[in-house]
Design a protein around this motif. Structure first.
Motif, PDB file in Angstrom:
ATOM      1  N   LEU A  31       0.839  -1.204   0.000  1.00  0.00           N
ATOM      2  CA  LEU A  31       0.000   0.000   0.000  1.00  0.00           C
ATOM      3  C   LEU A  31       0.868   1.245   0.000  1.00  0.00           C
ATOM      4  O   LEU A  31       1.834   1.323   0.758  1.00  0.00           O
ATOM      5  N   ASP A  32       0.529   2.221  -0.832  1.00  0.00           N
ATOM      6  CA  ASP A  32       1.143   3.542  -0.758  1.00  0.00           C
ATOM      7  C   ASP A  32       0.427   4.323   0.336  1.00  0.00           C
ATOM      8  O   ASP A  32      -0.709   4.004   0.692  1.00  0.00           O
ATOM      9  N   GLY A  33       1.049   5.337   0.876  1.00  0.00           N
ATOM     10  CA  GLY A  33       0.419   6.149   1.909  1.00  0.00           C
ATOM     11  C   GLY A  33      -0.911   6.717   1.448  1.00  0.00           C
ATOM     12  O   GLY A  33      -1.005   7.276   0.358  1.00  0.00           O
ATOM     13  N   GLY A  34      -1.949   6.529   2.244  1.00  0.00           N
ATOM     14  CA  GLY A  34      -3.275   7.039   1.920  1.00  0.00           C
ATOM     15  C   GLY A  34      -4.068   6.145   0.987  1.00  0.00           C
ATOM     16  O   GLY A  34      -5.246   6.369   0.757  1.00  0.00           O
ATOM     17  N   GLU A  35      -3.426   5.147   0.435  1.00  0.00           N
ATOM     18  CA  GLU A  35      -4.115   4.217  -0.468  1.00  0.00           C
ATOM     19  C   GLU A  35      -4.984   3.254   0.337  1.00  0.00           C
ATOM     20  O   GLU A  35      -4.714   2.965   1.494  1.00  0.00           O
ATOM     21  N   GLN A  36      -6.005   2.750  -0.317  1.00  0.00           N
ATOM     22  CA  GLN A  36      -6.930   1.813   0.325  1.00  0.00           C
ATOM     23  C   GLN A  36      -7.093   0.603  -0.588  1.00  0.00           C
ATOM     24  O   GLN A  36      -7.040   0.722  -1.811  1.00  0.00           O
ATOM     25  N   THR A  37      -7.250  -0.566   0.009  1.00  0.00           N
ATOM     26  CA  THR A  37      -7.508  -1.766  -0.777  1.00  0.00           C
ATOM     27  C   THR A  37      -8.632  -2.562  -0.130  1.00  0.00           C
ATOM     28  O   THR A  37      -8.837  -2.482   1.076  1.00  0.00           O
ATOM     29  N   VAL A  58      -8.190  -1.231   9.587  1.00  0.00           N
ATOM     30  CA  VAL A  58      -9.053  -2.209   8.926  1.00  0.00           C
ATOM     31  C   VAL A  58     -10.496  -1.984   9.352  1.00  0.00           C
ATOM     32  O   VAL A  58     -10.781  -1.717  10.526  1.00  0.00           O
ATOM     33  N   LYS A  59     -11.399  -2.096   8.393  1.00  0.00           N
ATOM     34  CA  LYS A  59     -12.835  -2.021   8.674  1.00  0.00           C
ATOM     35  C   LYS A  59     -13.512  -3.058   7.786  1.00  0.00           C
ATOM     36  O   LYS A  59     -13.130  -3.259   6.637  1.00  0.00           O
ATOM     37  N   SER A  60     -14.510  -3.706   8.325  1.00  0.00           N
ATOM     38  CA  SER A  60     -15.196  -4.745   7.556  1.00  0.00           C
ATOM     39  C   SER A  60     -16.290  -4.166   6.677  1.00  0.00           C
ATOM     40  O   SER A  60     -17.039  -3.290   7.085  1.00  0.00           O
ATOM     41  N   ASN A  61     -16.329  -4.650   5.438  1.00  0.00           N
ATOM     42  CA  ASN A  61     -17.399  -4.425   4.468  1.00  0.00           C
ATOM     43  C   ASN A  61     -17.579  -3.004   3.948  1.00  0.00           C
ATOM     44  O   ASN A  61     -18.292  -2.814   2.979  1.00  0.00           O
ATOM     45  N   VAL A  62     -16.999  -2.001   4.578  1.00  0.00           N
ATOM     46  CA  VAL A  62     -17.086  -0.622   4.083  1.00  0.00           C
ATOM     47  C   VAL A  62     -15.699   0.012   4.154  1.00  0.00           C
ATOM     48  O   VAL A  62     -14.803  -0.519   4.791  1.00  0.00           O
ATOM     49  N   ALA A  63     -15.539   1.145   3.520  1.00  0.00           N
ATOM     50  CA  ALA A  63     -14.228   1.788   3.404  1.00  0.00           C
ATOM     51  C   ALA A  63     -13.624   2.157   4.759  1.00  0.00           C
ATOM     52  O   ALA A  63     -14.277   2.787   5.586  1.00  0.00           O
ATOM     53  N   ALA A  64     -12.384   1.759   4.959  1.00  0.00           N
ATOM     54  CA  ALA A  64     -11.620   2.167   6.142  1.00  0.00           C
ATOM     55  C   ALA A  64     -10.972   3.504   5.851  1.00  0.00           C
ATOM     56  O   ALA A  64     -10.560   3.778   4.728  1.00  0.00           O
ATOM     57  N   ARG A  65     -10.901   4.343   6.853  1.00  0.00           N
ATOM     58  CA  ARG A  65     -10.259   5.644   6.713  1.00  0.00           C
ATOM     59  C   ARG A  65      -9.302   5.842   7.895  1.00  0.00           C
ATOM     60  O   ARG A  65      -9.583   5.424   9.004  1.00  0.00           O
ATOM     61  N   VAL A  66      -8.198   6.503   7.622  1.00  0.00           N
ATOM     62  CA  VAL A  66      -7.280   6.873   8.698  1.00  0.00           C
ATOM     63  C   VAL A  66      -7.919   8.033   9.440  1.00  0.00           C
ATOM     64  O   VAL A  66      -8.207   9.065   8.833  1.00  0.00           O
ATOM     65  N   ILE A  93      -8.676  -2.065   3.894  1.00  0.00           N
ATOM     66  CA  ILE A  93      -7.411  -1.805   4.579  1.00  0.00           C
ATOM     67  C   ILE A  93      -6.814  -0.514   4.024  1.00  0.00           C
ATOM     68  O   ILE A  93      -6.760  -0.319   2.810  1.00  0.00           O
ATOM     69  N   THR A  94      -6.358   0.351   4.926  1.00  0.00           N
ATOM     70  CA  THR A  94      -5.700   1.589   4.516  1.00  0.00           C
ATOM     71  C   THR A  94      -4.547   1.874   5.473  1.00  0.00           C
ATOM     72  O   THR A  94      -4.486   1.321   6.574  1.00  0.00           O
ATOM     73  N   ALA A  95      -3.640   2.732   5.044  1.00  0.00           N
ATOM     74  CA  ALA A  95      -2.477   3.083   5.857  1.00  0.00           C
ATOM     75  C   ALA A  95      -2.090   4.537   5.583  1.00  0.00           C
ATOM     76  O   ALA A  95      -2.203   5.000   4.455  1.00  0.00           O
ATOM     77  N   PRO A  96      -1.615   5.267   6.609  1.00  0.00           N
ATOM     78  CA  PRO A  96      -1.216   6.655   6.399  1.00  0.00           C
ATOM     79  C   PRO A  96       0.102   6.787   5.647  1.00  0.00           C
ATOM     80  O   PRO A  96       0.366   7.798   5.020  1.00  0.00           O
ATOM     81  N   ARG A  97       0.954   5.754   5.724  1.00  0.00           N
ATOM     82  CA  ARG A  97       2.237   5.751   5.024  1.00  0.00           C
ATOM     83  C   ARG A  97       2.379   4.446   4.243  1.00  0.00           C
ATOM     84  O   ARG A  97       1.668   3.485   4.478  1.00  0.00           O
ATOM     85  N   ALA A  98       3.324   4.409   3.344  1.00  0.00           N
ATOM     86  CA  ALA A  98       3.547   3.199   2.545  1.00  0.00           C
ATOM     87  C   ALA A  98       3.927   2.029   3.455  1.00  0.00           C
ATOM     88  O   ALA A  98       4.750   2.190   4.368  1.00  0.00           O
ATOM     89  N   ILE A  99       3.299   0.892   3.224  1.00  0.00           N
ATOM     90  CA  ILE A  99       3.590  -0.317   4.004  1.00  0.00           C
ATOM     91  C   ILE A  99       3.545  -1.531   3.083  1.00  0.00           C
ATOM     92  O   ILE A  99       2.993  -1.500   1.991  1.00  0.00           O
ATOM     93  N   ARG A 100       4.117  -2.598   3.596  1.00  0.00           N
ATOM     94  CA  ARG A 100       3.963  -3.924   3.028  1.00  0.00           C
ATOM     95  C   ARG A 100       3.300  -4.771   4.097  1.00  0.00           C
ATOM     96  O   ARG A 100       3.631  -4.646   5.278  1.00  0.00           O
TER      97      ARG A 100
END
Length: 107
Positions: A31-37, A58-66, A93-100
């Motif tokens: 994931l890139d920072g701010g990206e959501q999957t 992480v949030k189930s079934n709907v968009a997760a936001r930081v 799943i989303t992240a504020p910074r790039a992660i693996r």
């Protein structure tokens, strides 16, 4: 995809340890920072365990936001794992910074 059941070894006294059997299926996400999957567990998955190089939400079934402020968004920070299936069929799943991250999948 092949899945094995989530199980834990017992120690010499018969108590459960925190050593789990290895997963047969692991999904890797970048994931890139701010990206959501949207993660949809493979068929037959009943439990997932997360591992990551940084913080994620992480949030189930709907968009997760930081979160940007105090909120009851329902997104959880760095969960160890979830029981999945039924109503919990998709994970955002989303992240504020790039992660693996890797997601170990169990039957």
């Amino acid at each position: 995809m092949a899945l094995n059941k989530l199980g834990f070894r017992t120690d010499t006294f018969g108590h459960n340890s925190f050593i789990r059997n290895p997963p047969l299926t692991v999904i890797n996400i970048v994931l890139d920072g701010g990206e959501q999957t949207l993660f949809v567990p493979p068929a037959g998955t009943t439990a997932v365990i997360f591992s990551s190089t940084g913080e994620f939400w992480v949030k189930s079934n709907v968009a997760a936001r930081v979160p940007e402020a105090n909120t009851d968004s329902g997104a959880e920070l760095n969960p160890l794992g979830y029981e999945v299936g039924g109503e919990l069929a998709r994970l955002s799943i989303t992240a504020p910074r790039a992660i693996r991250m890797s997601i170990a999948c169990y039957a």
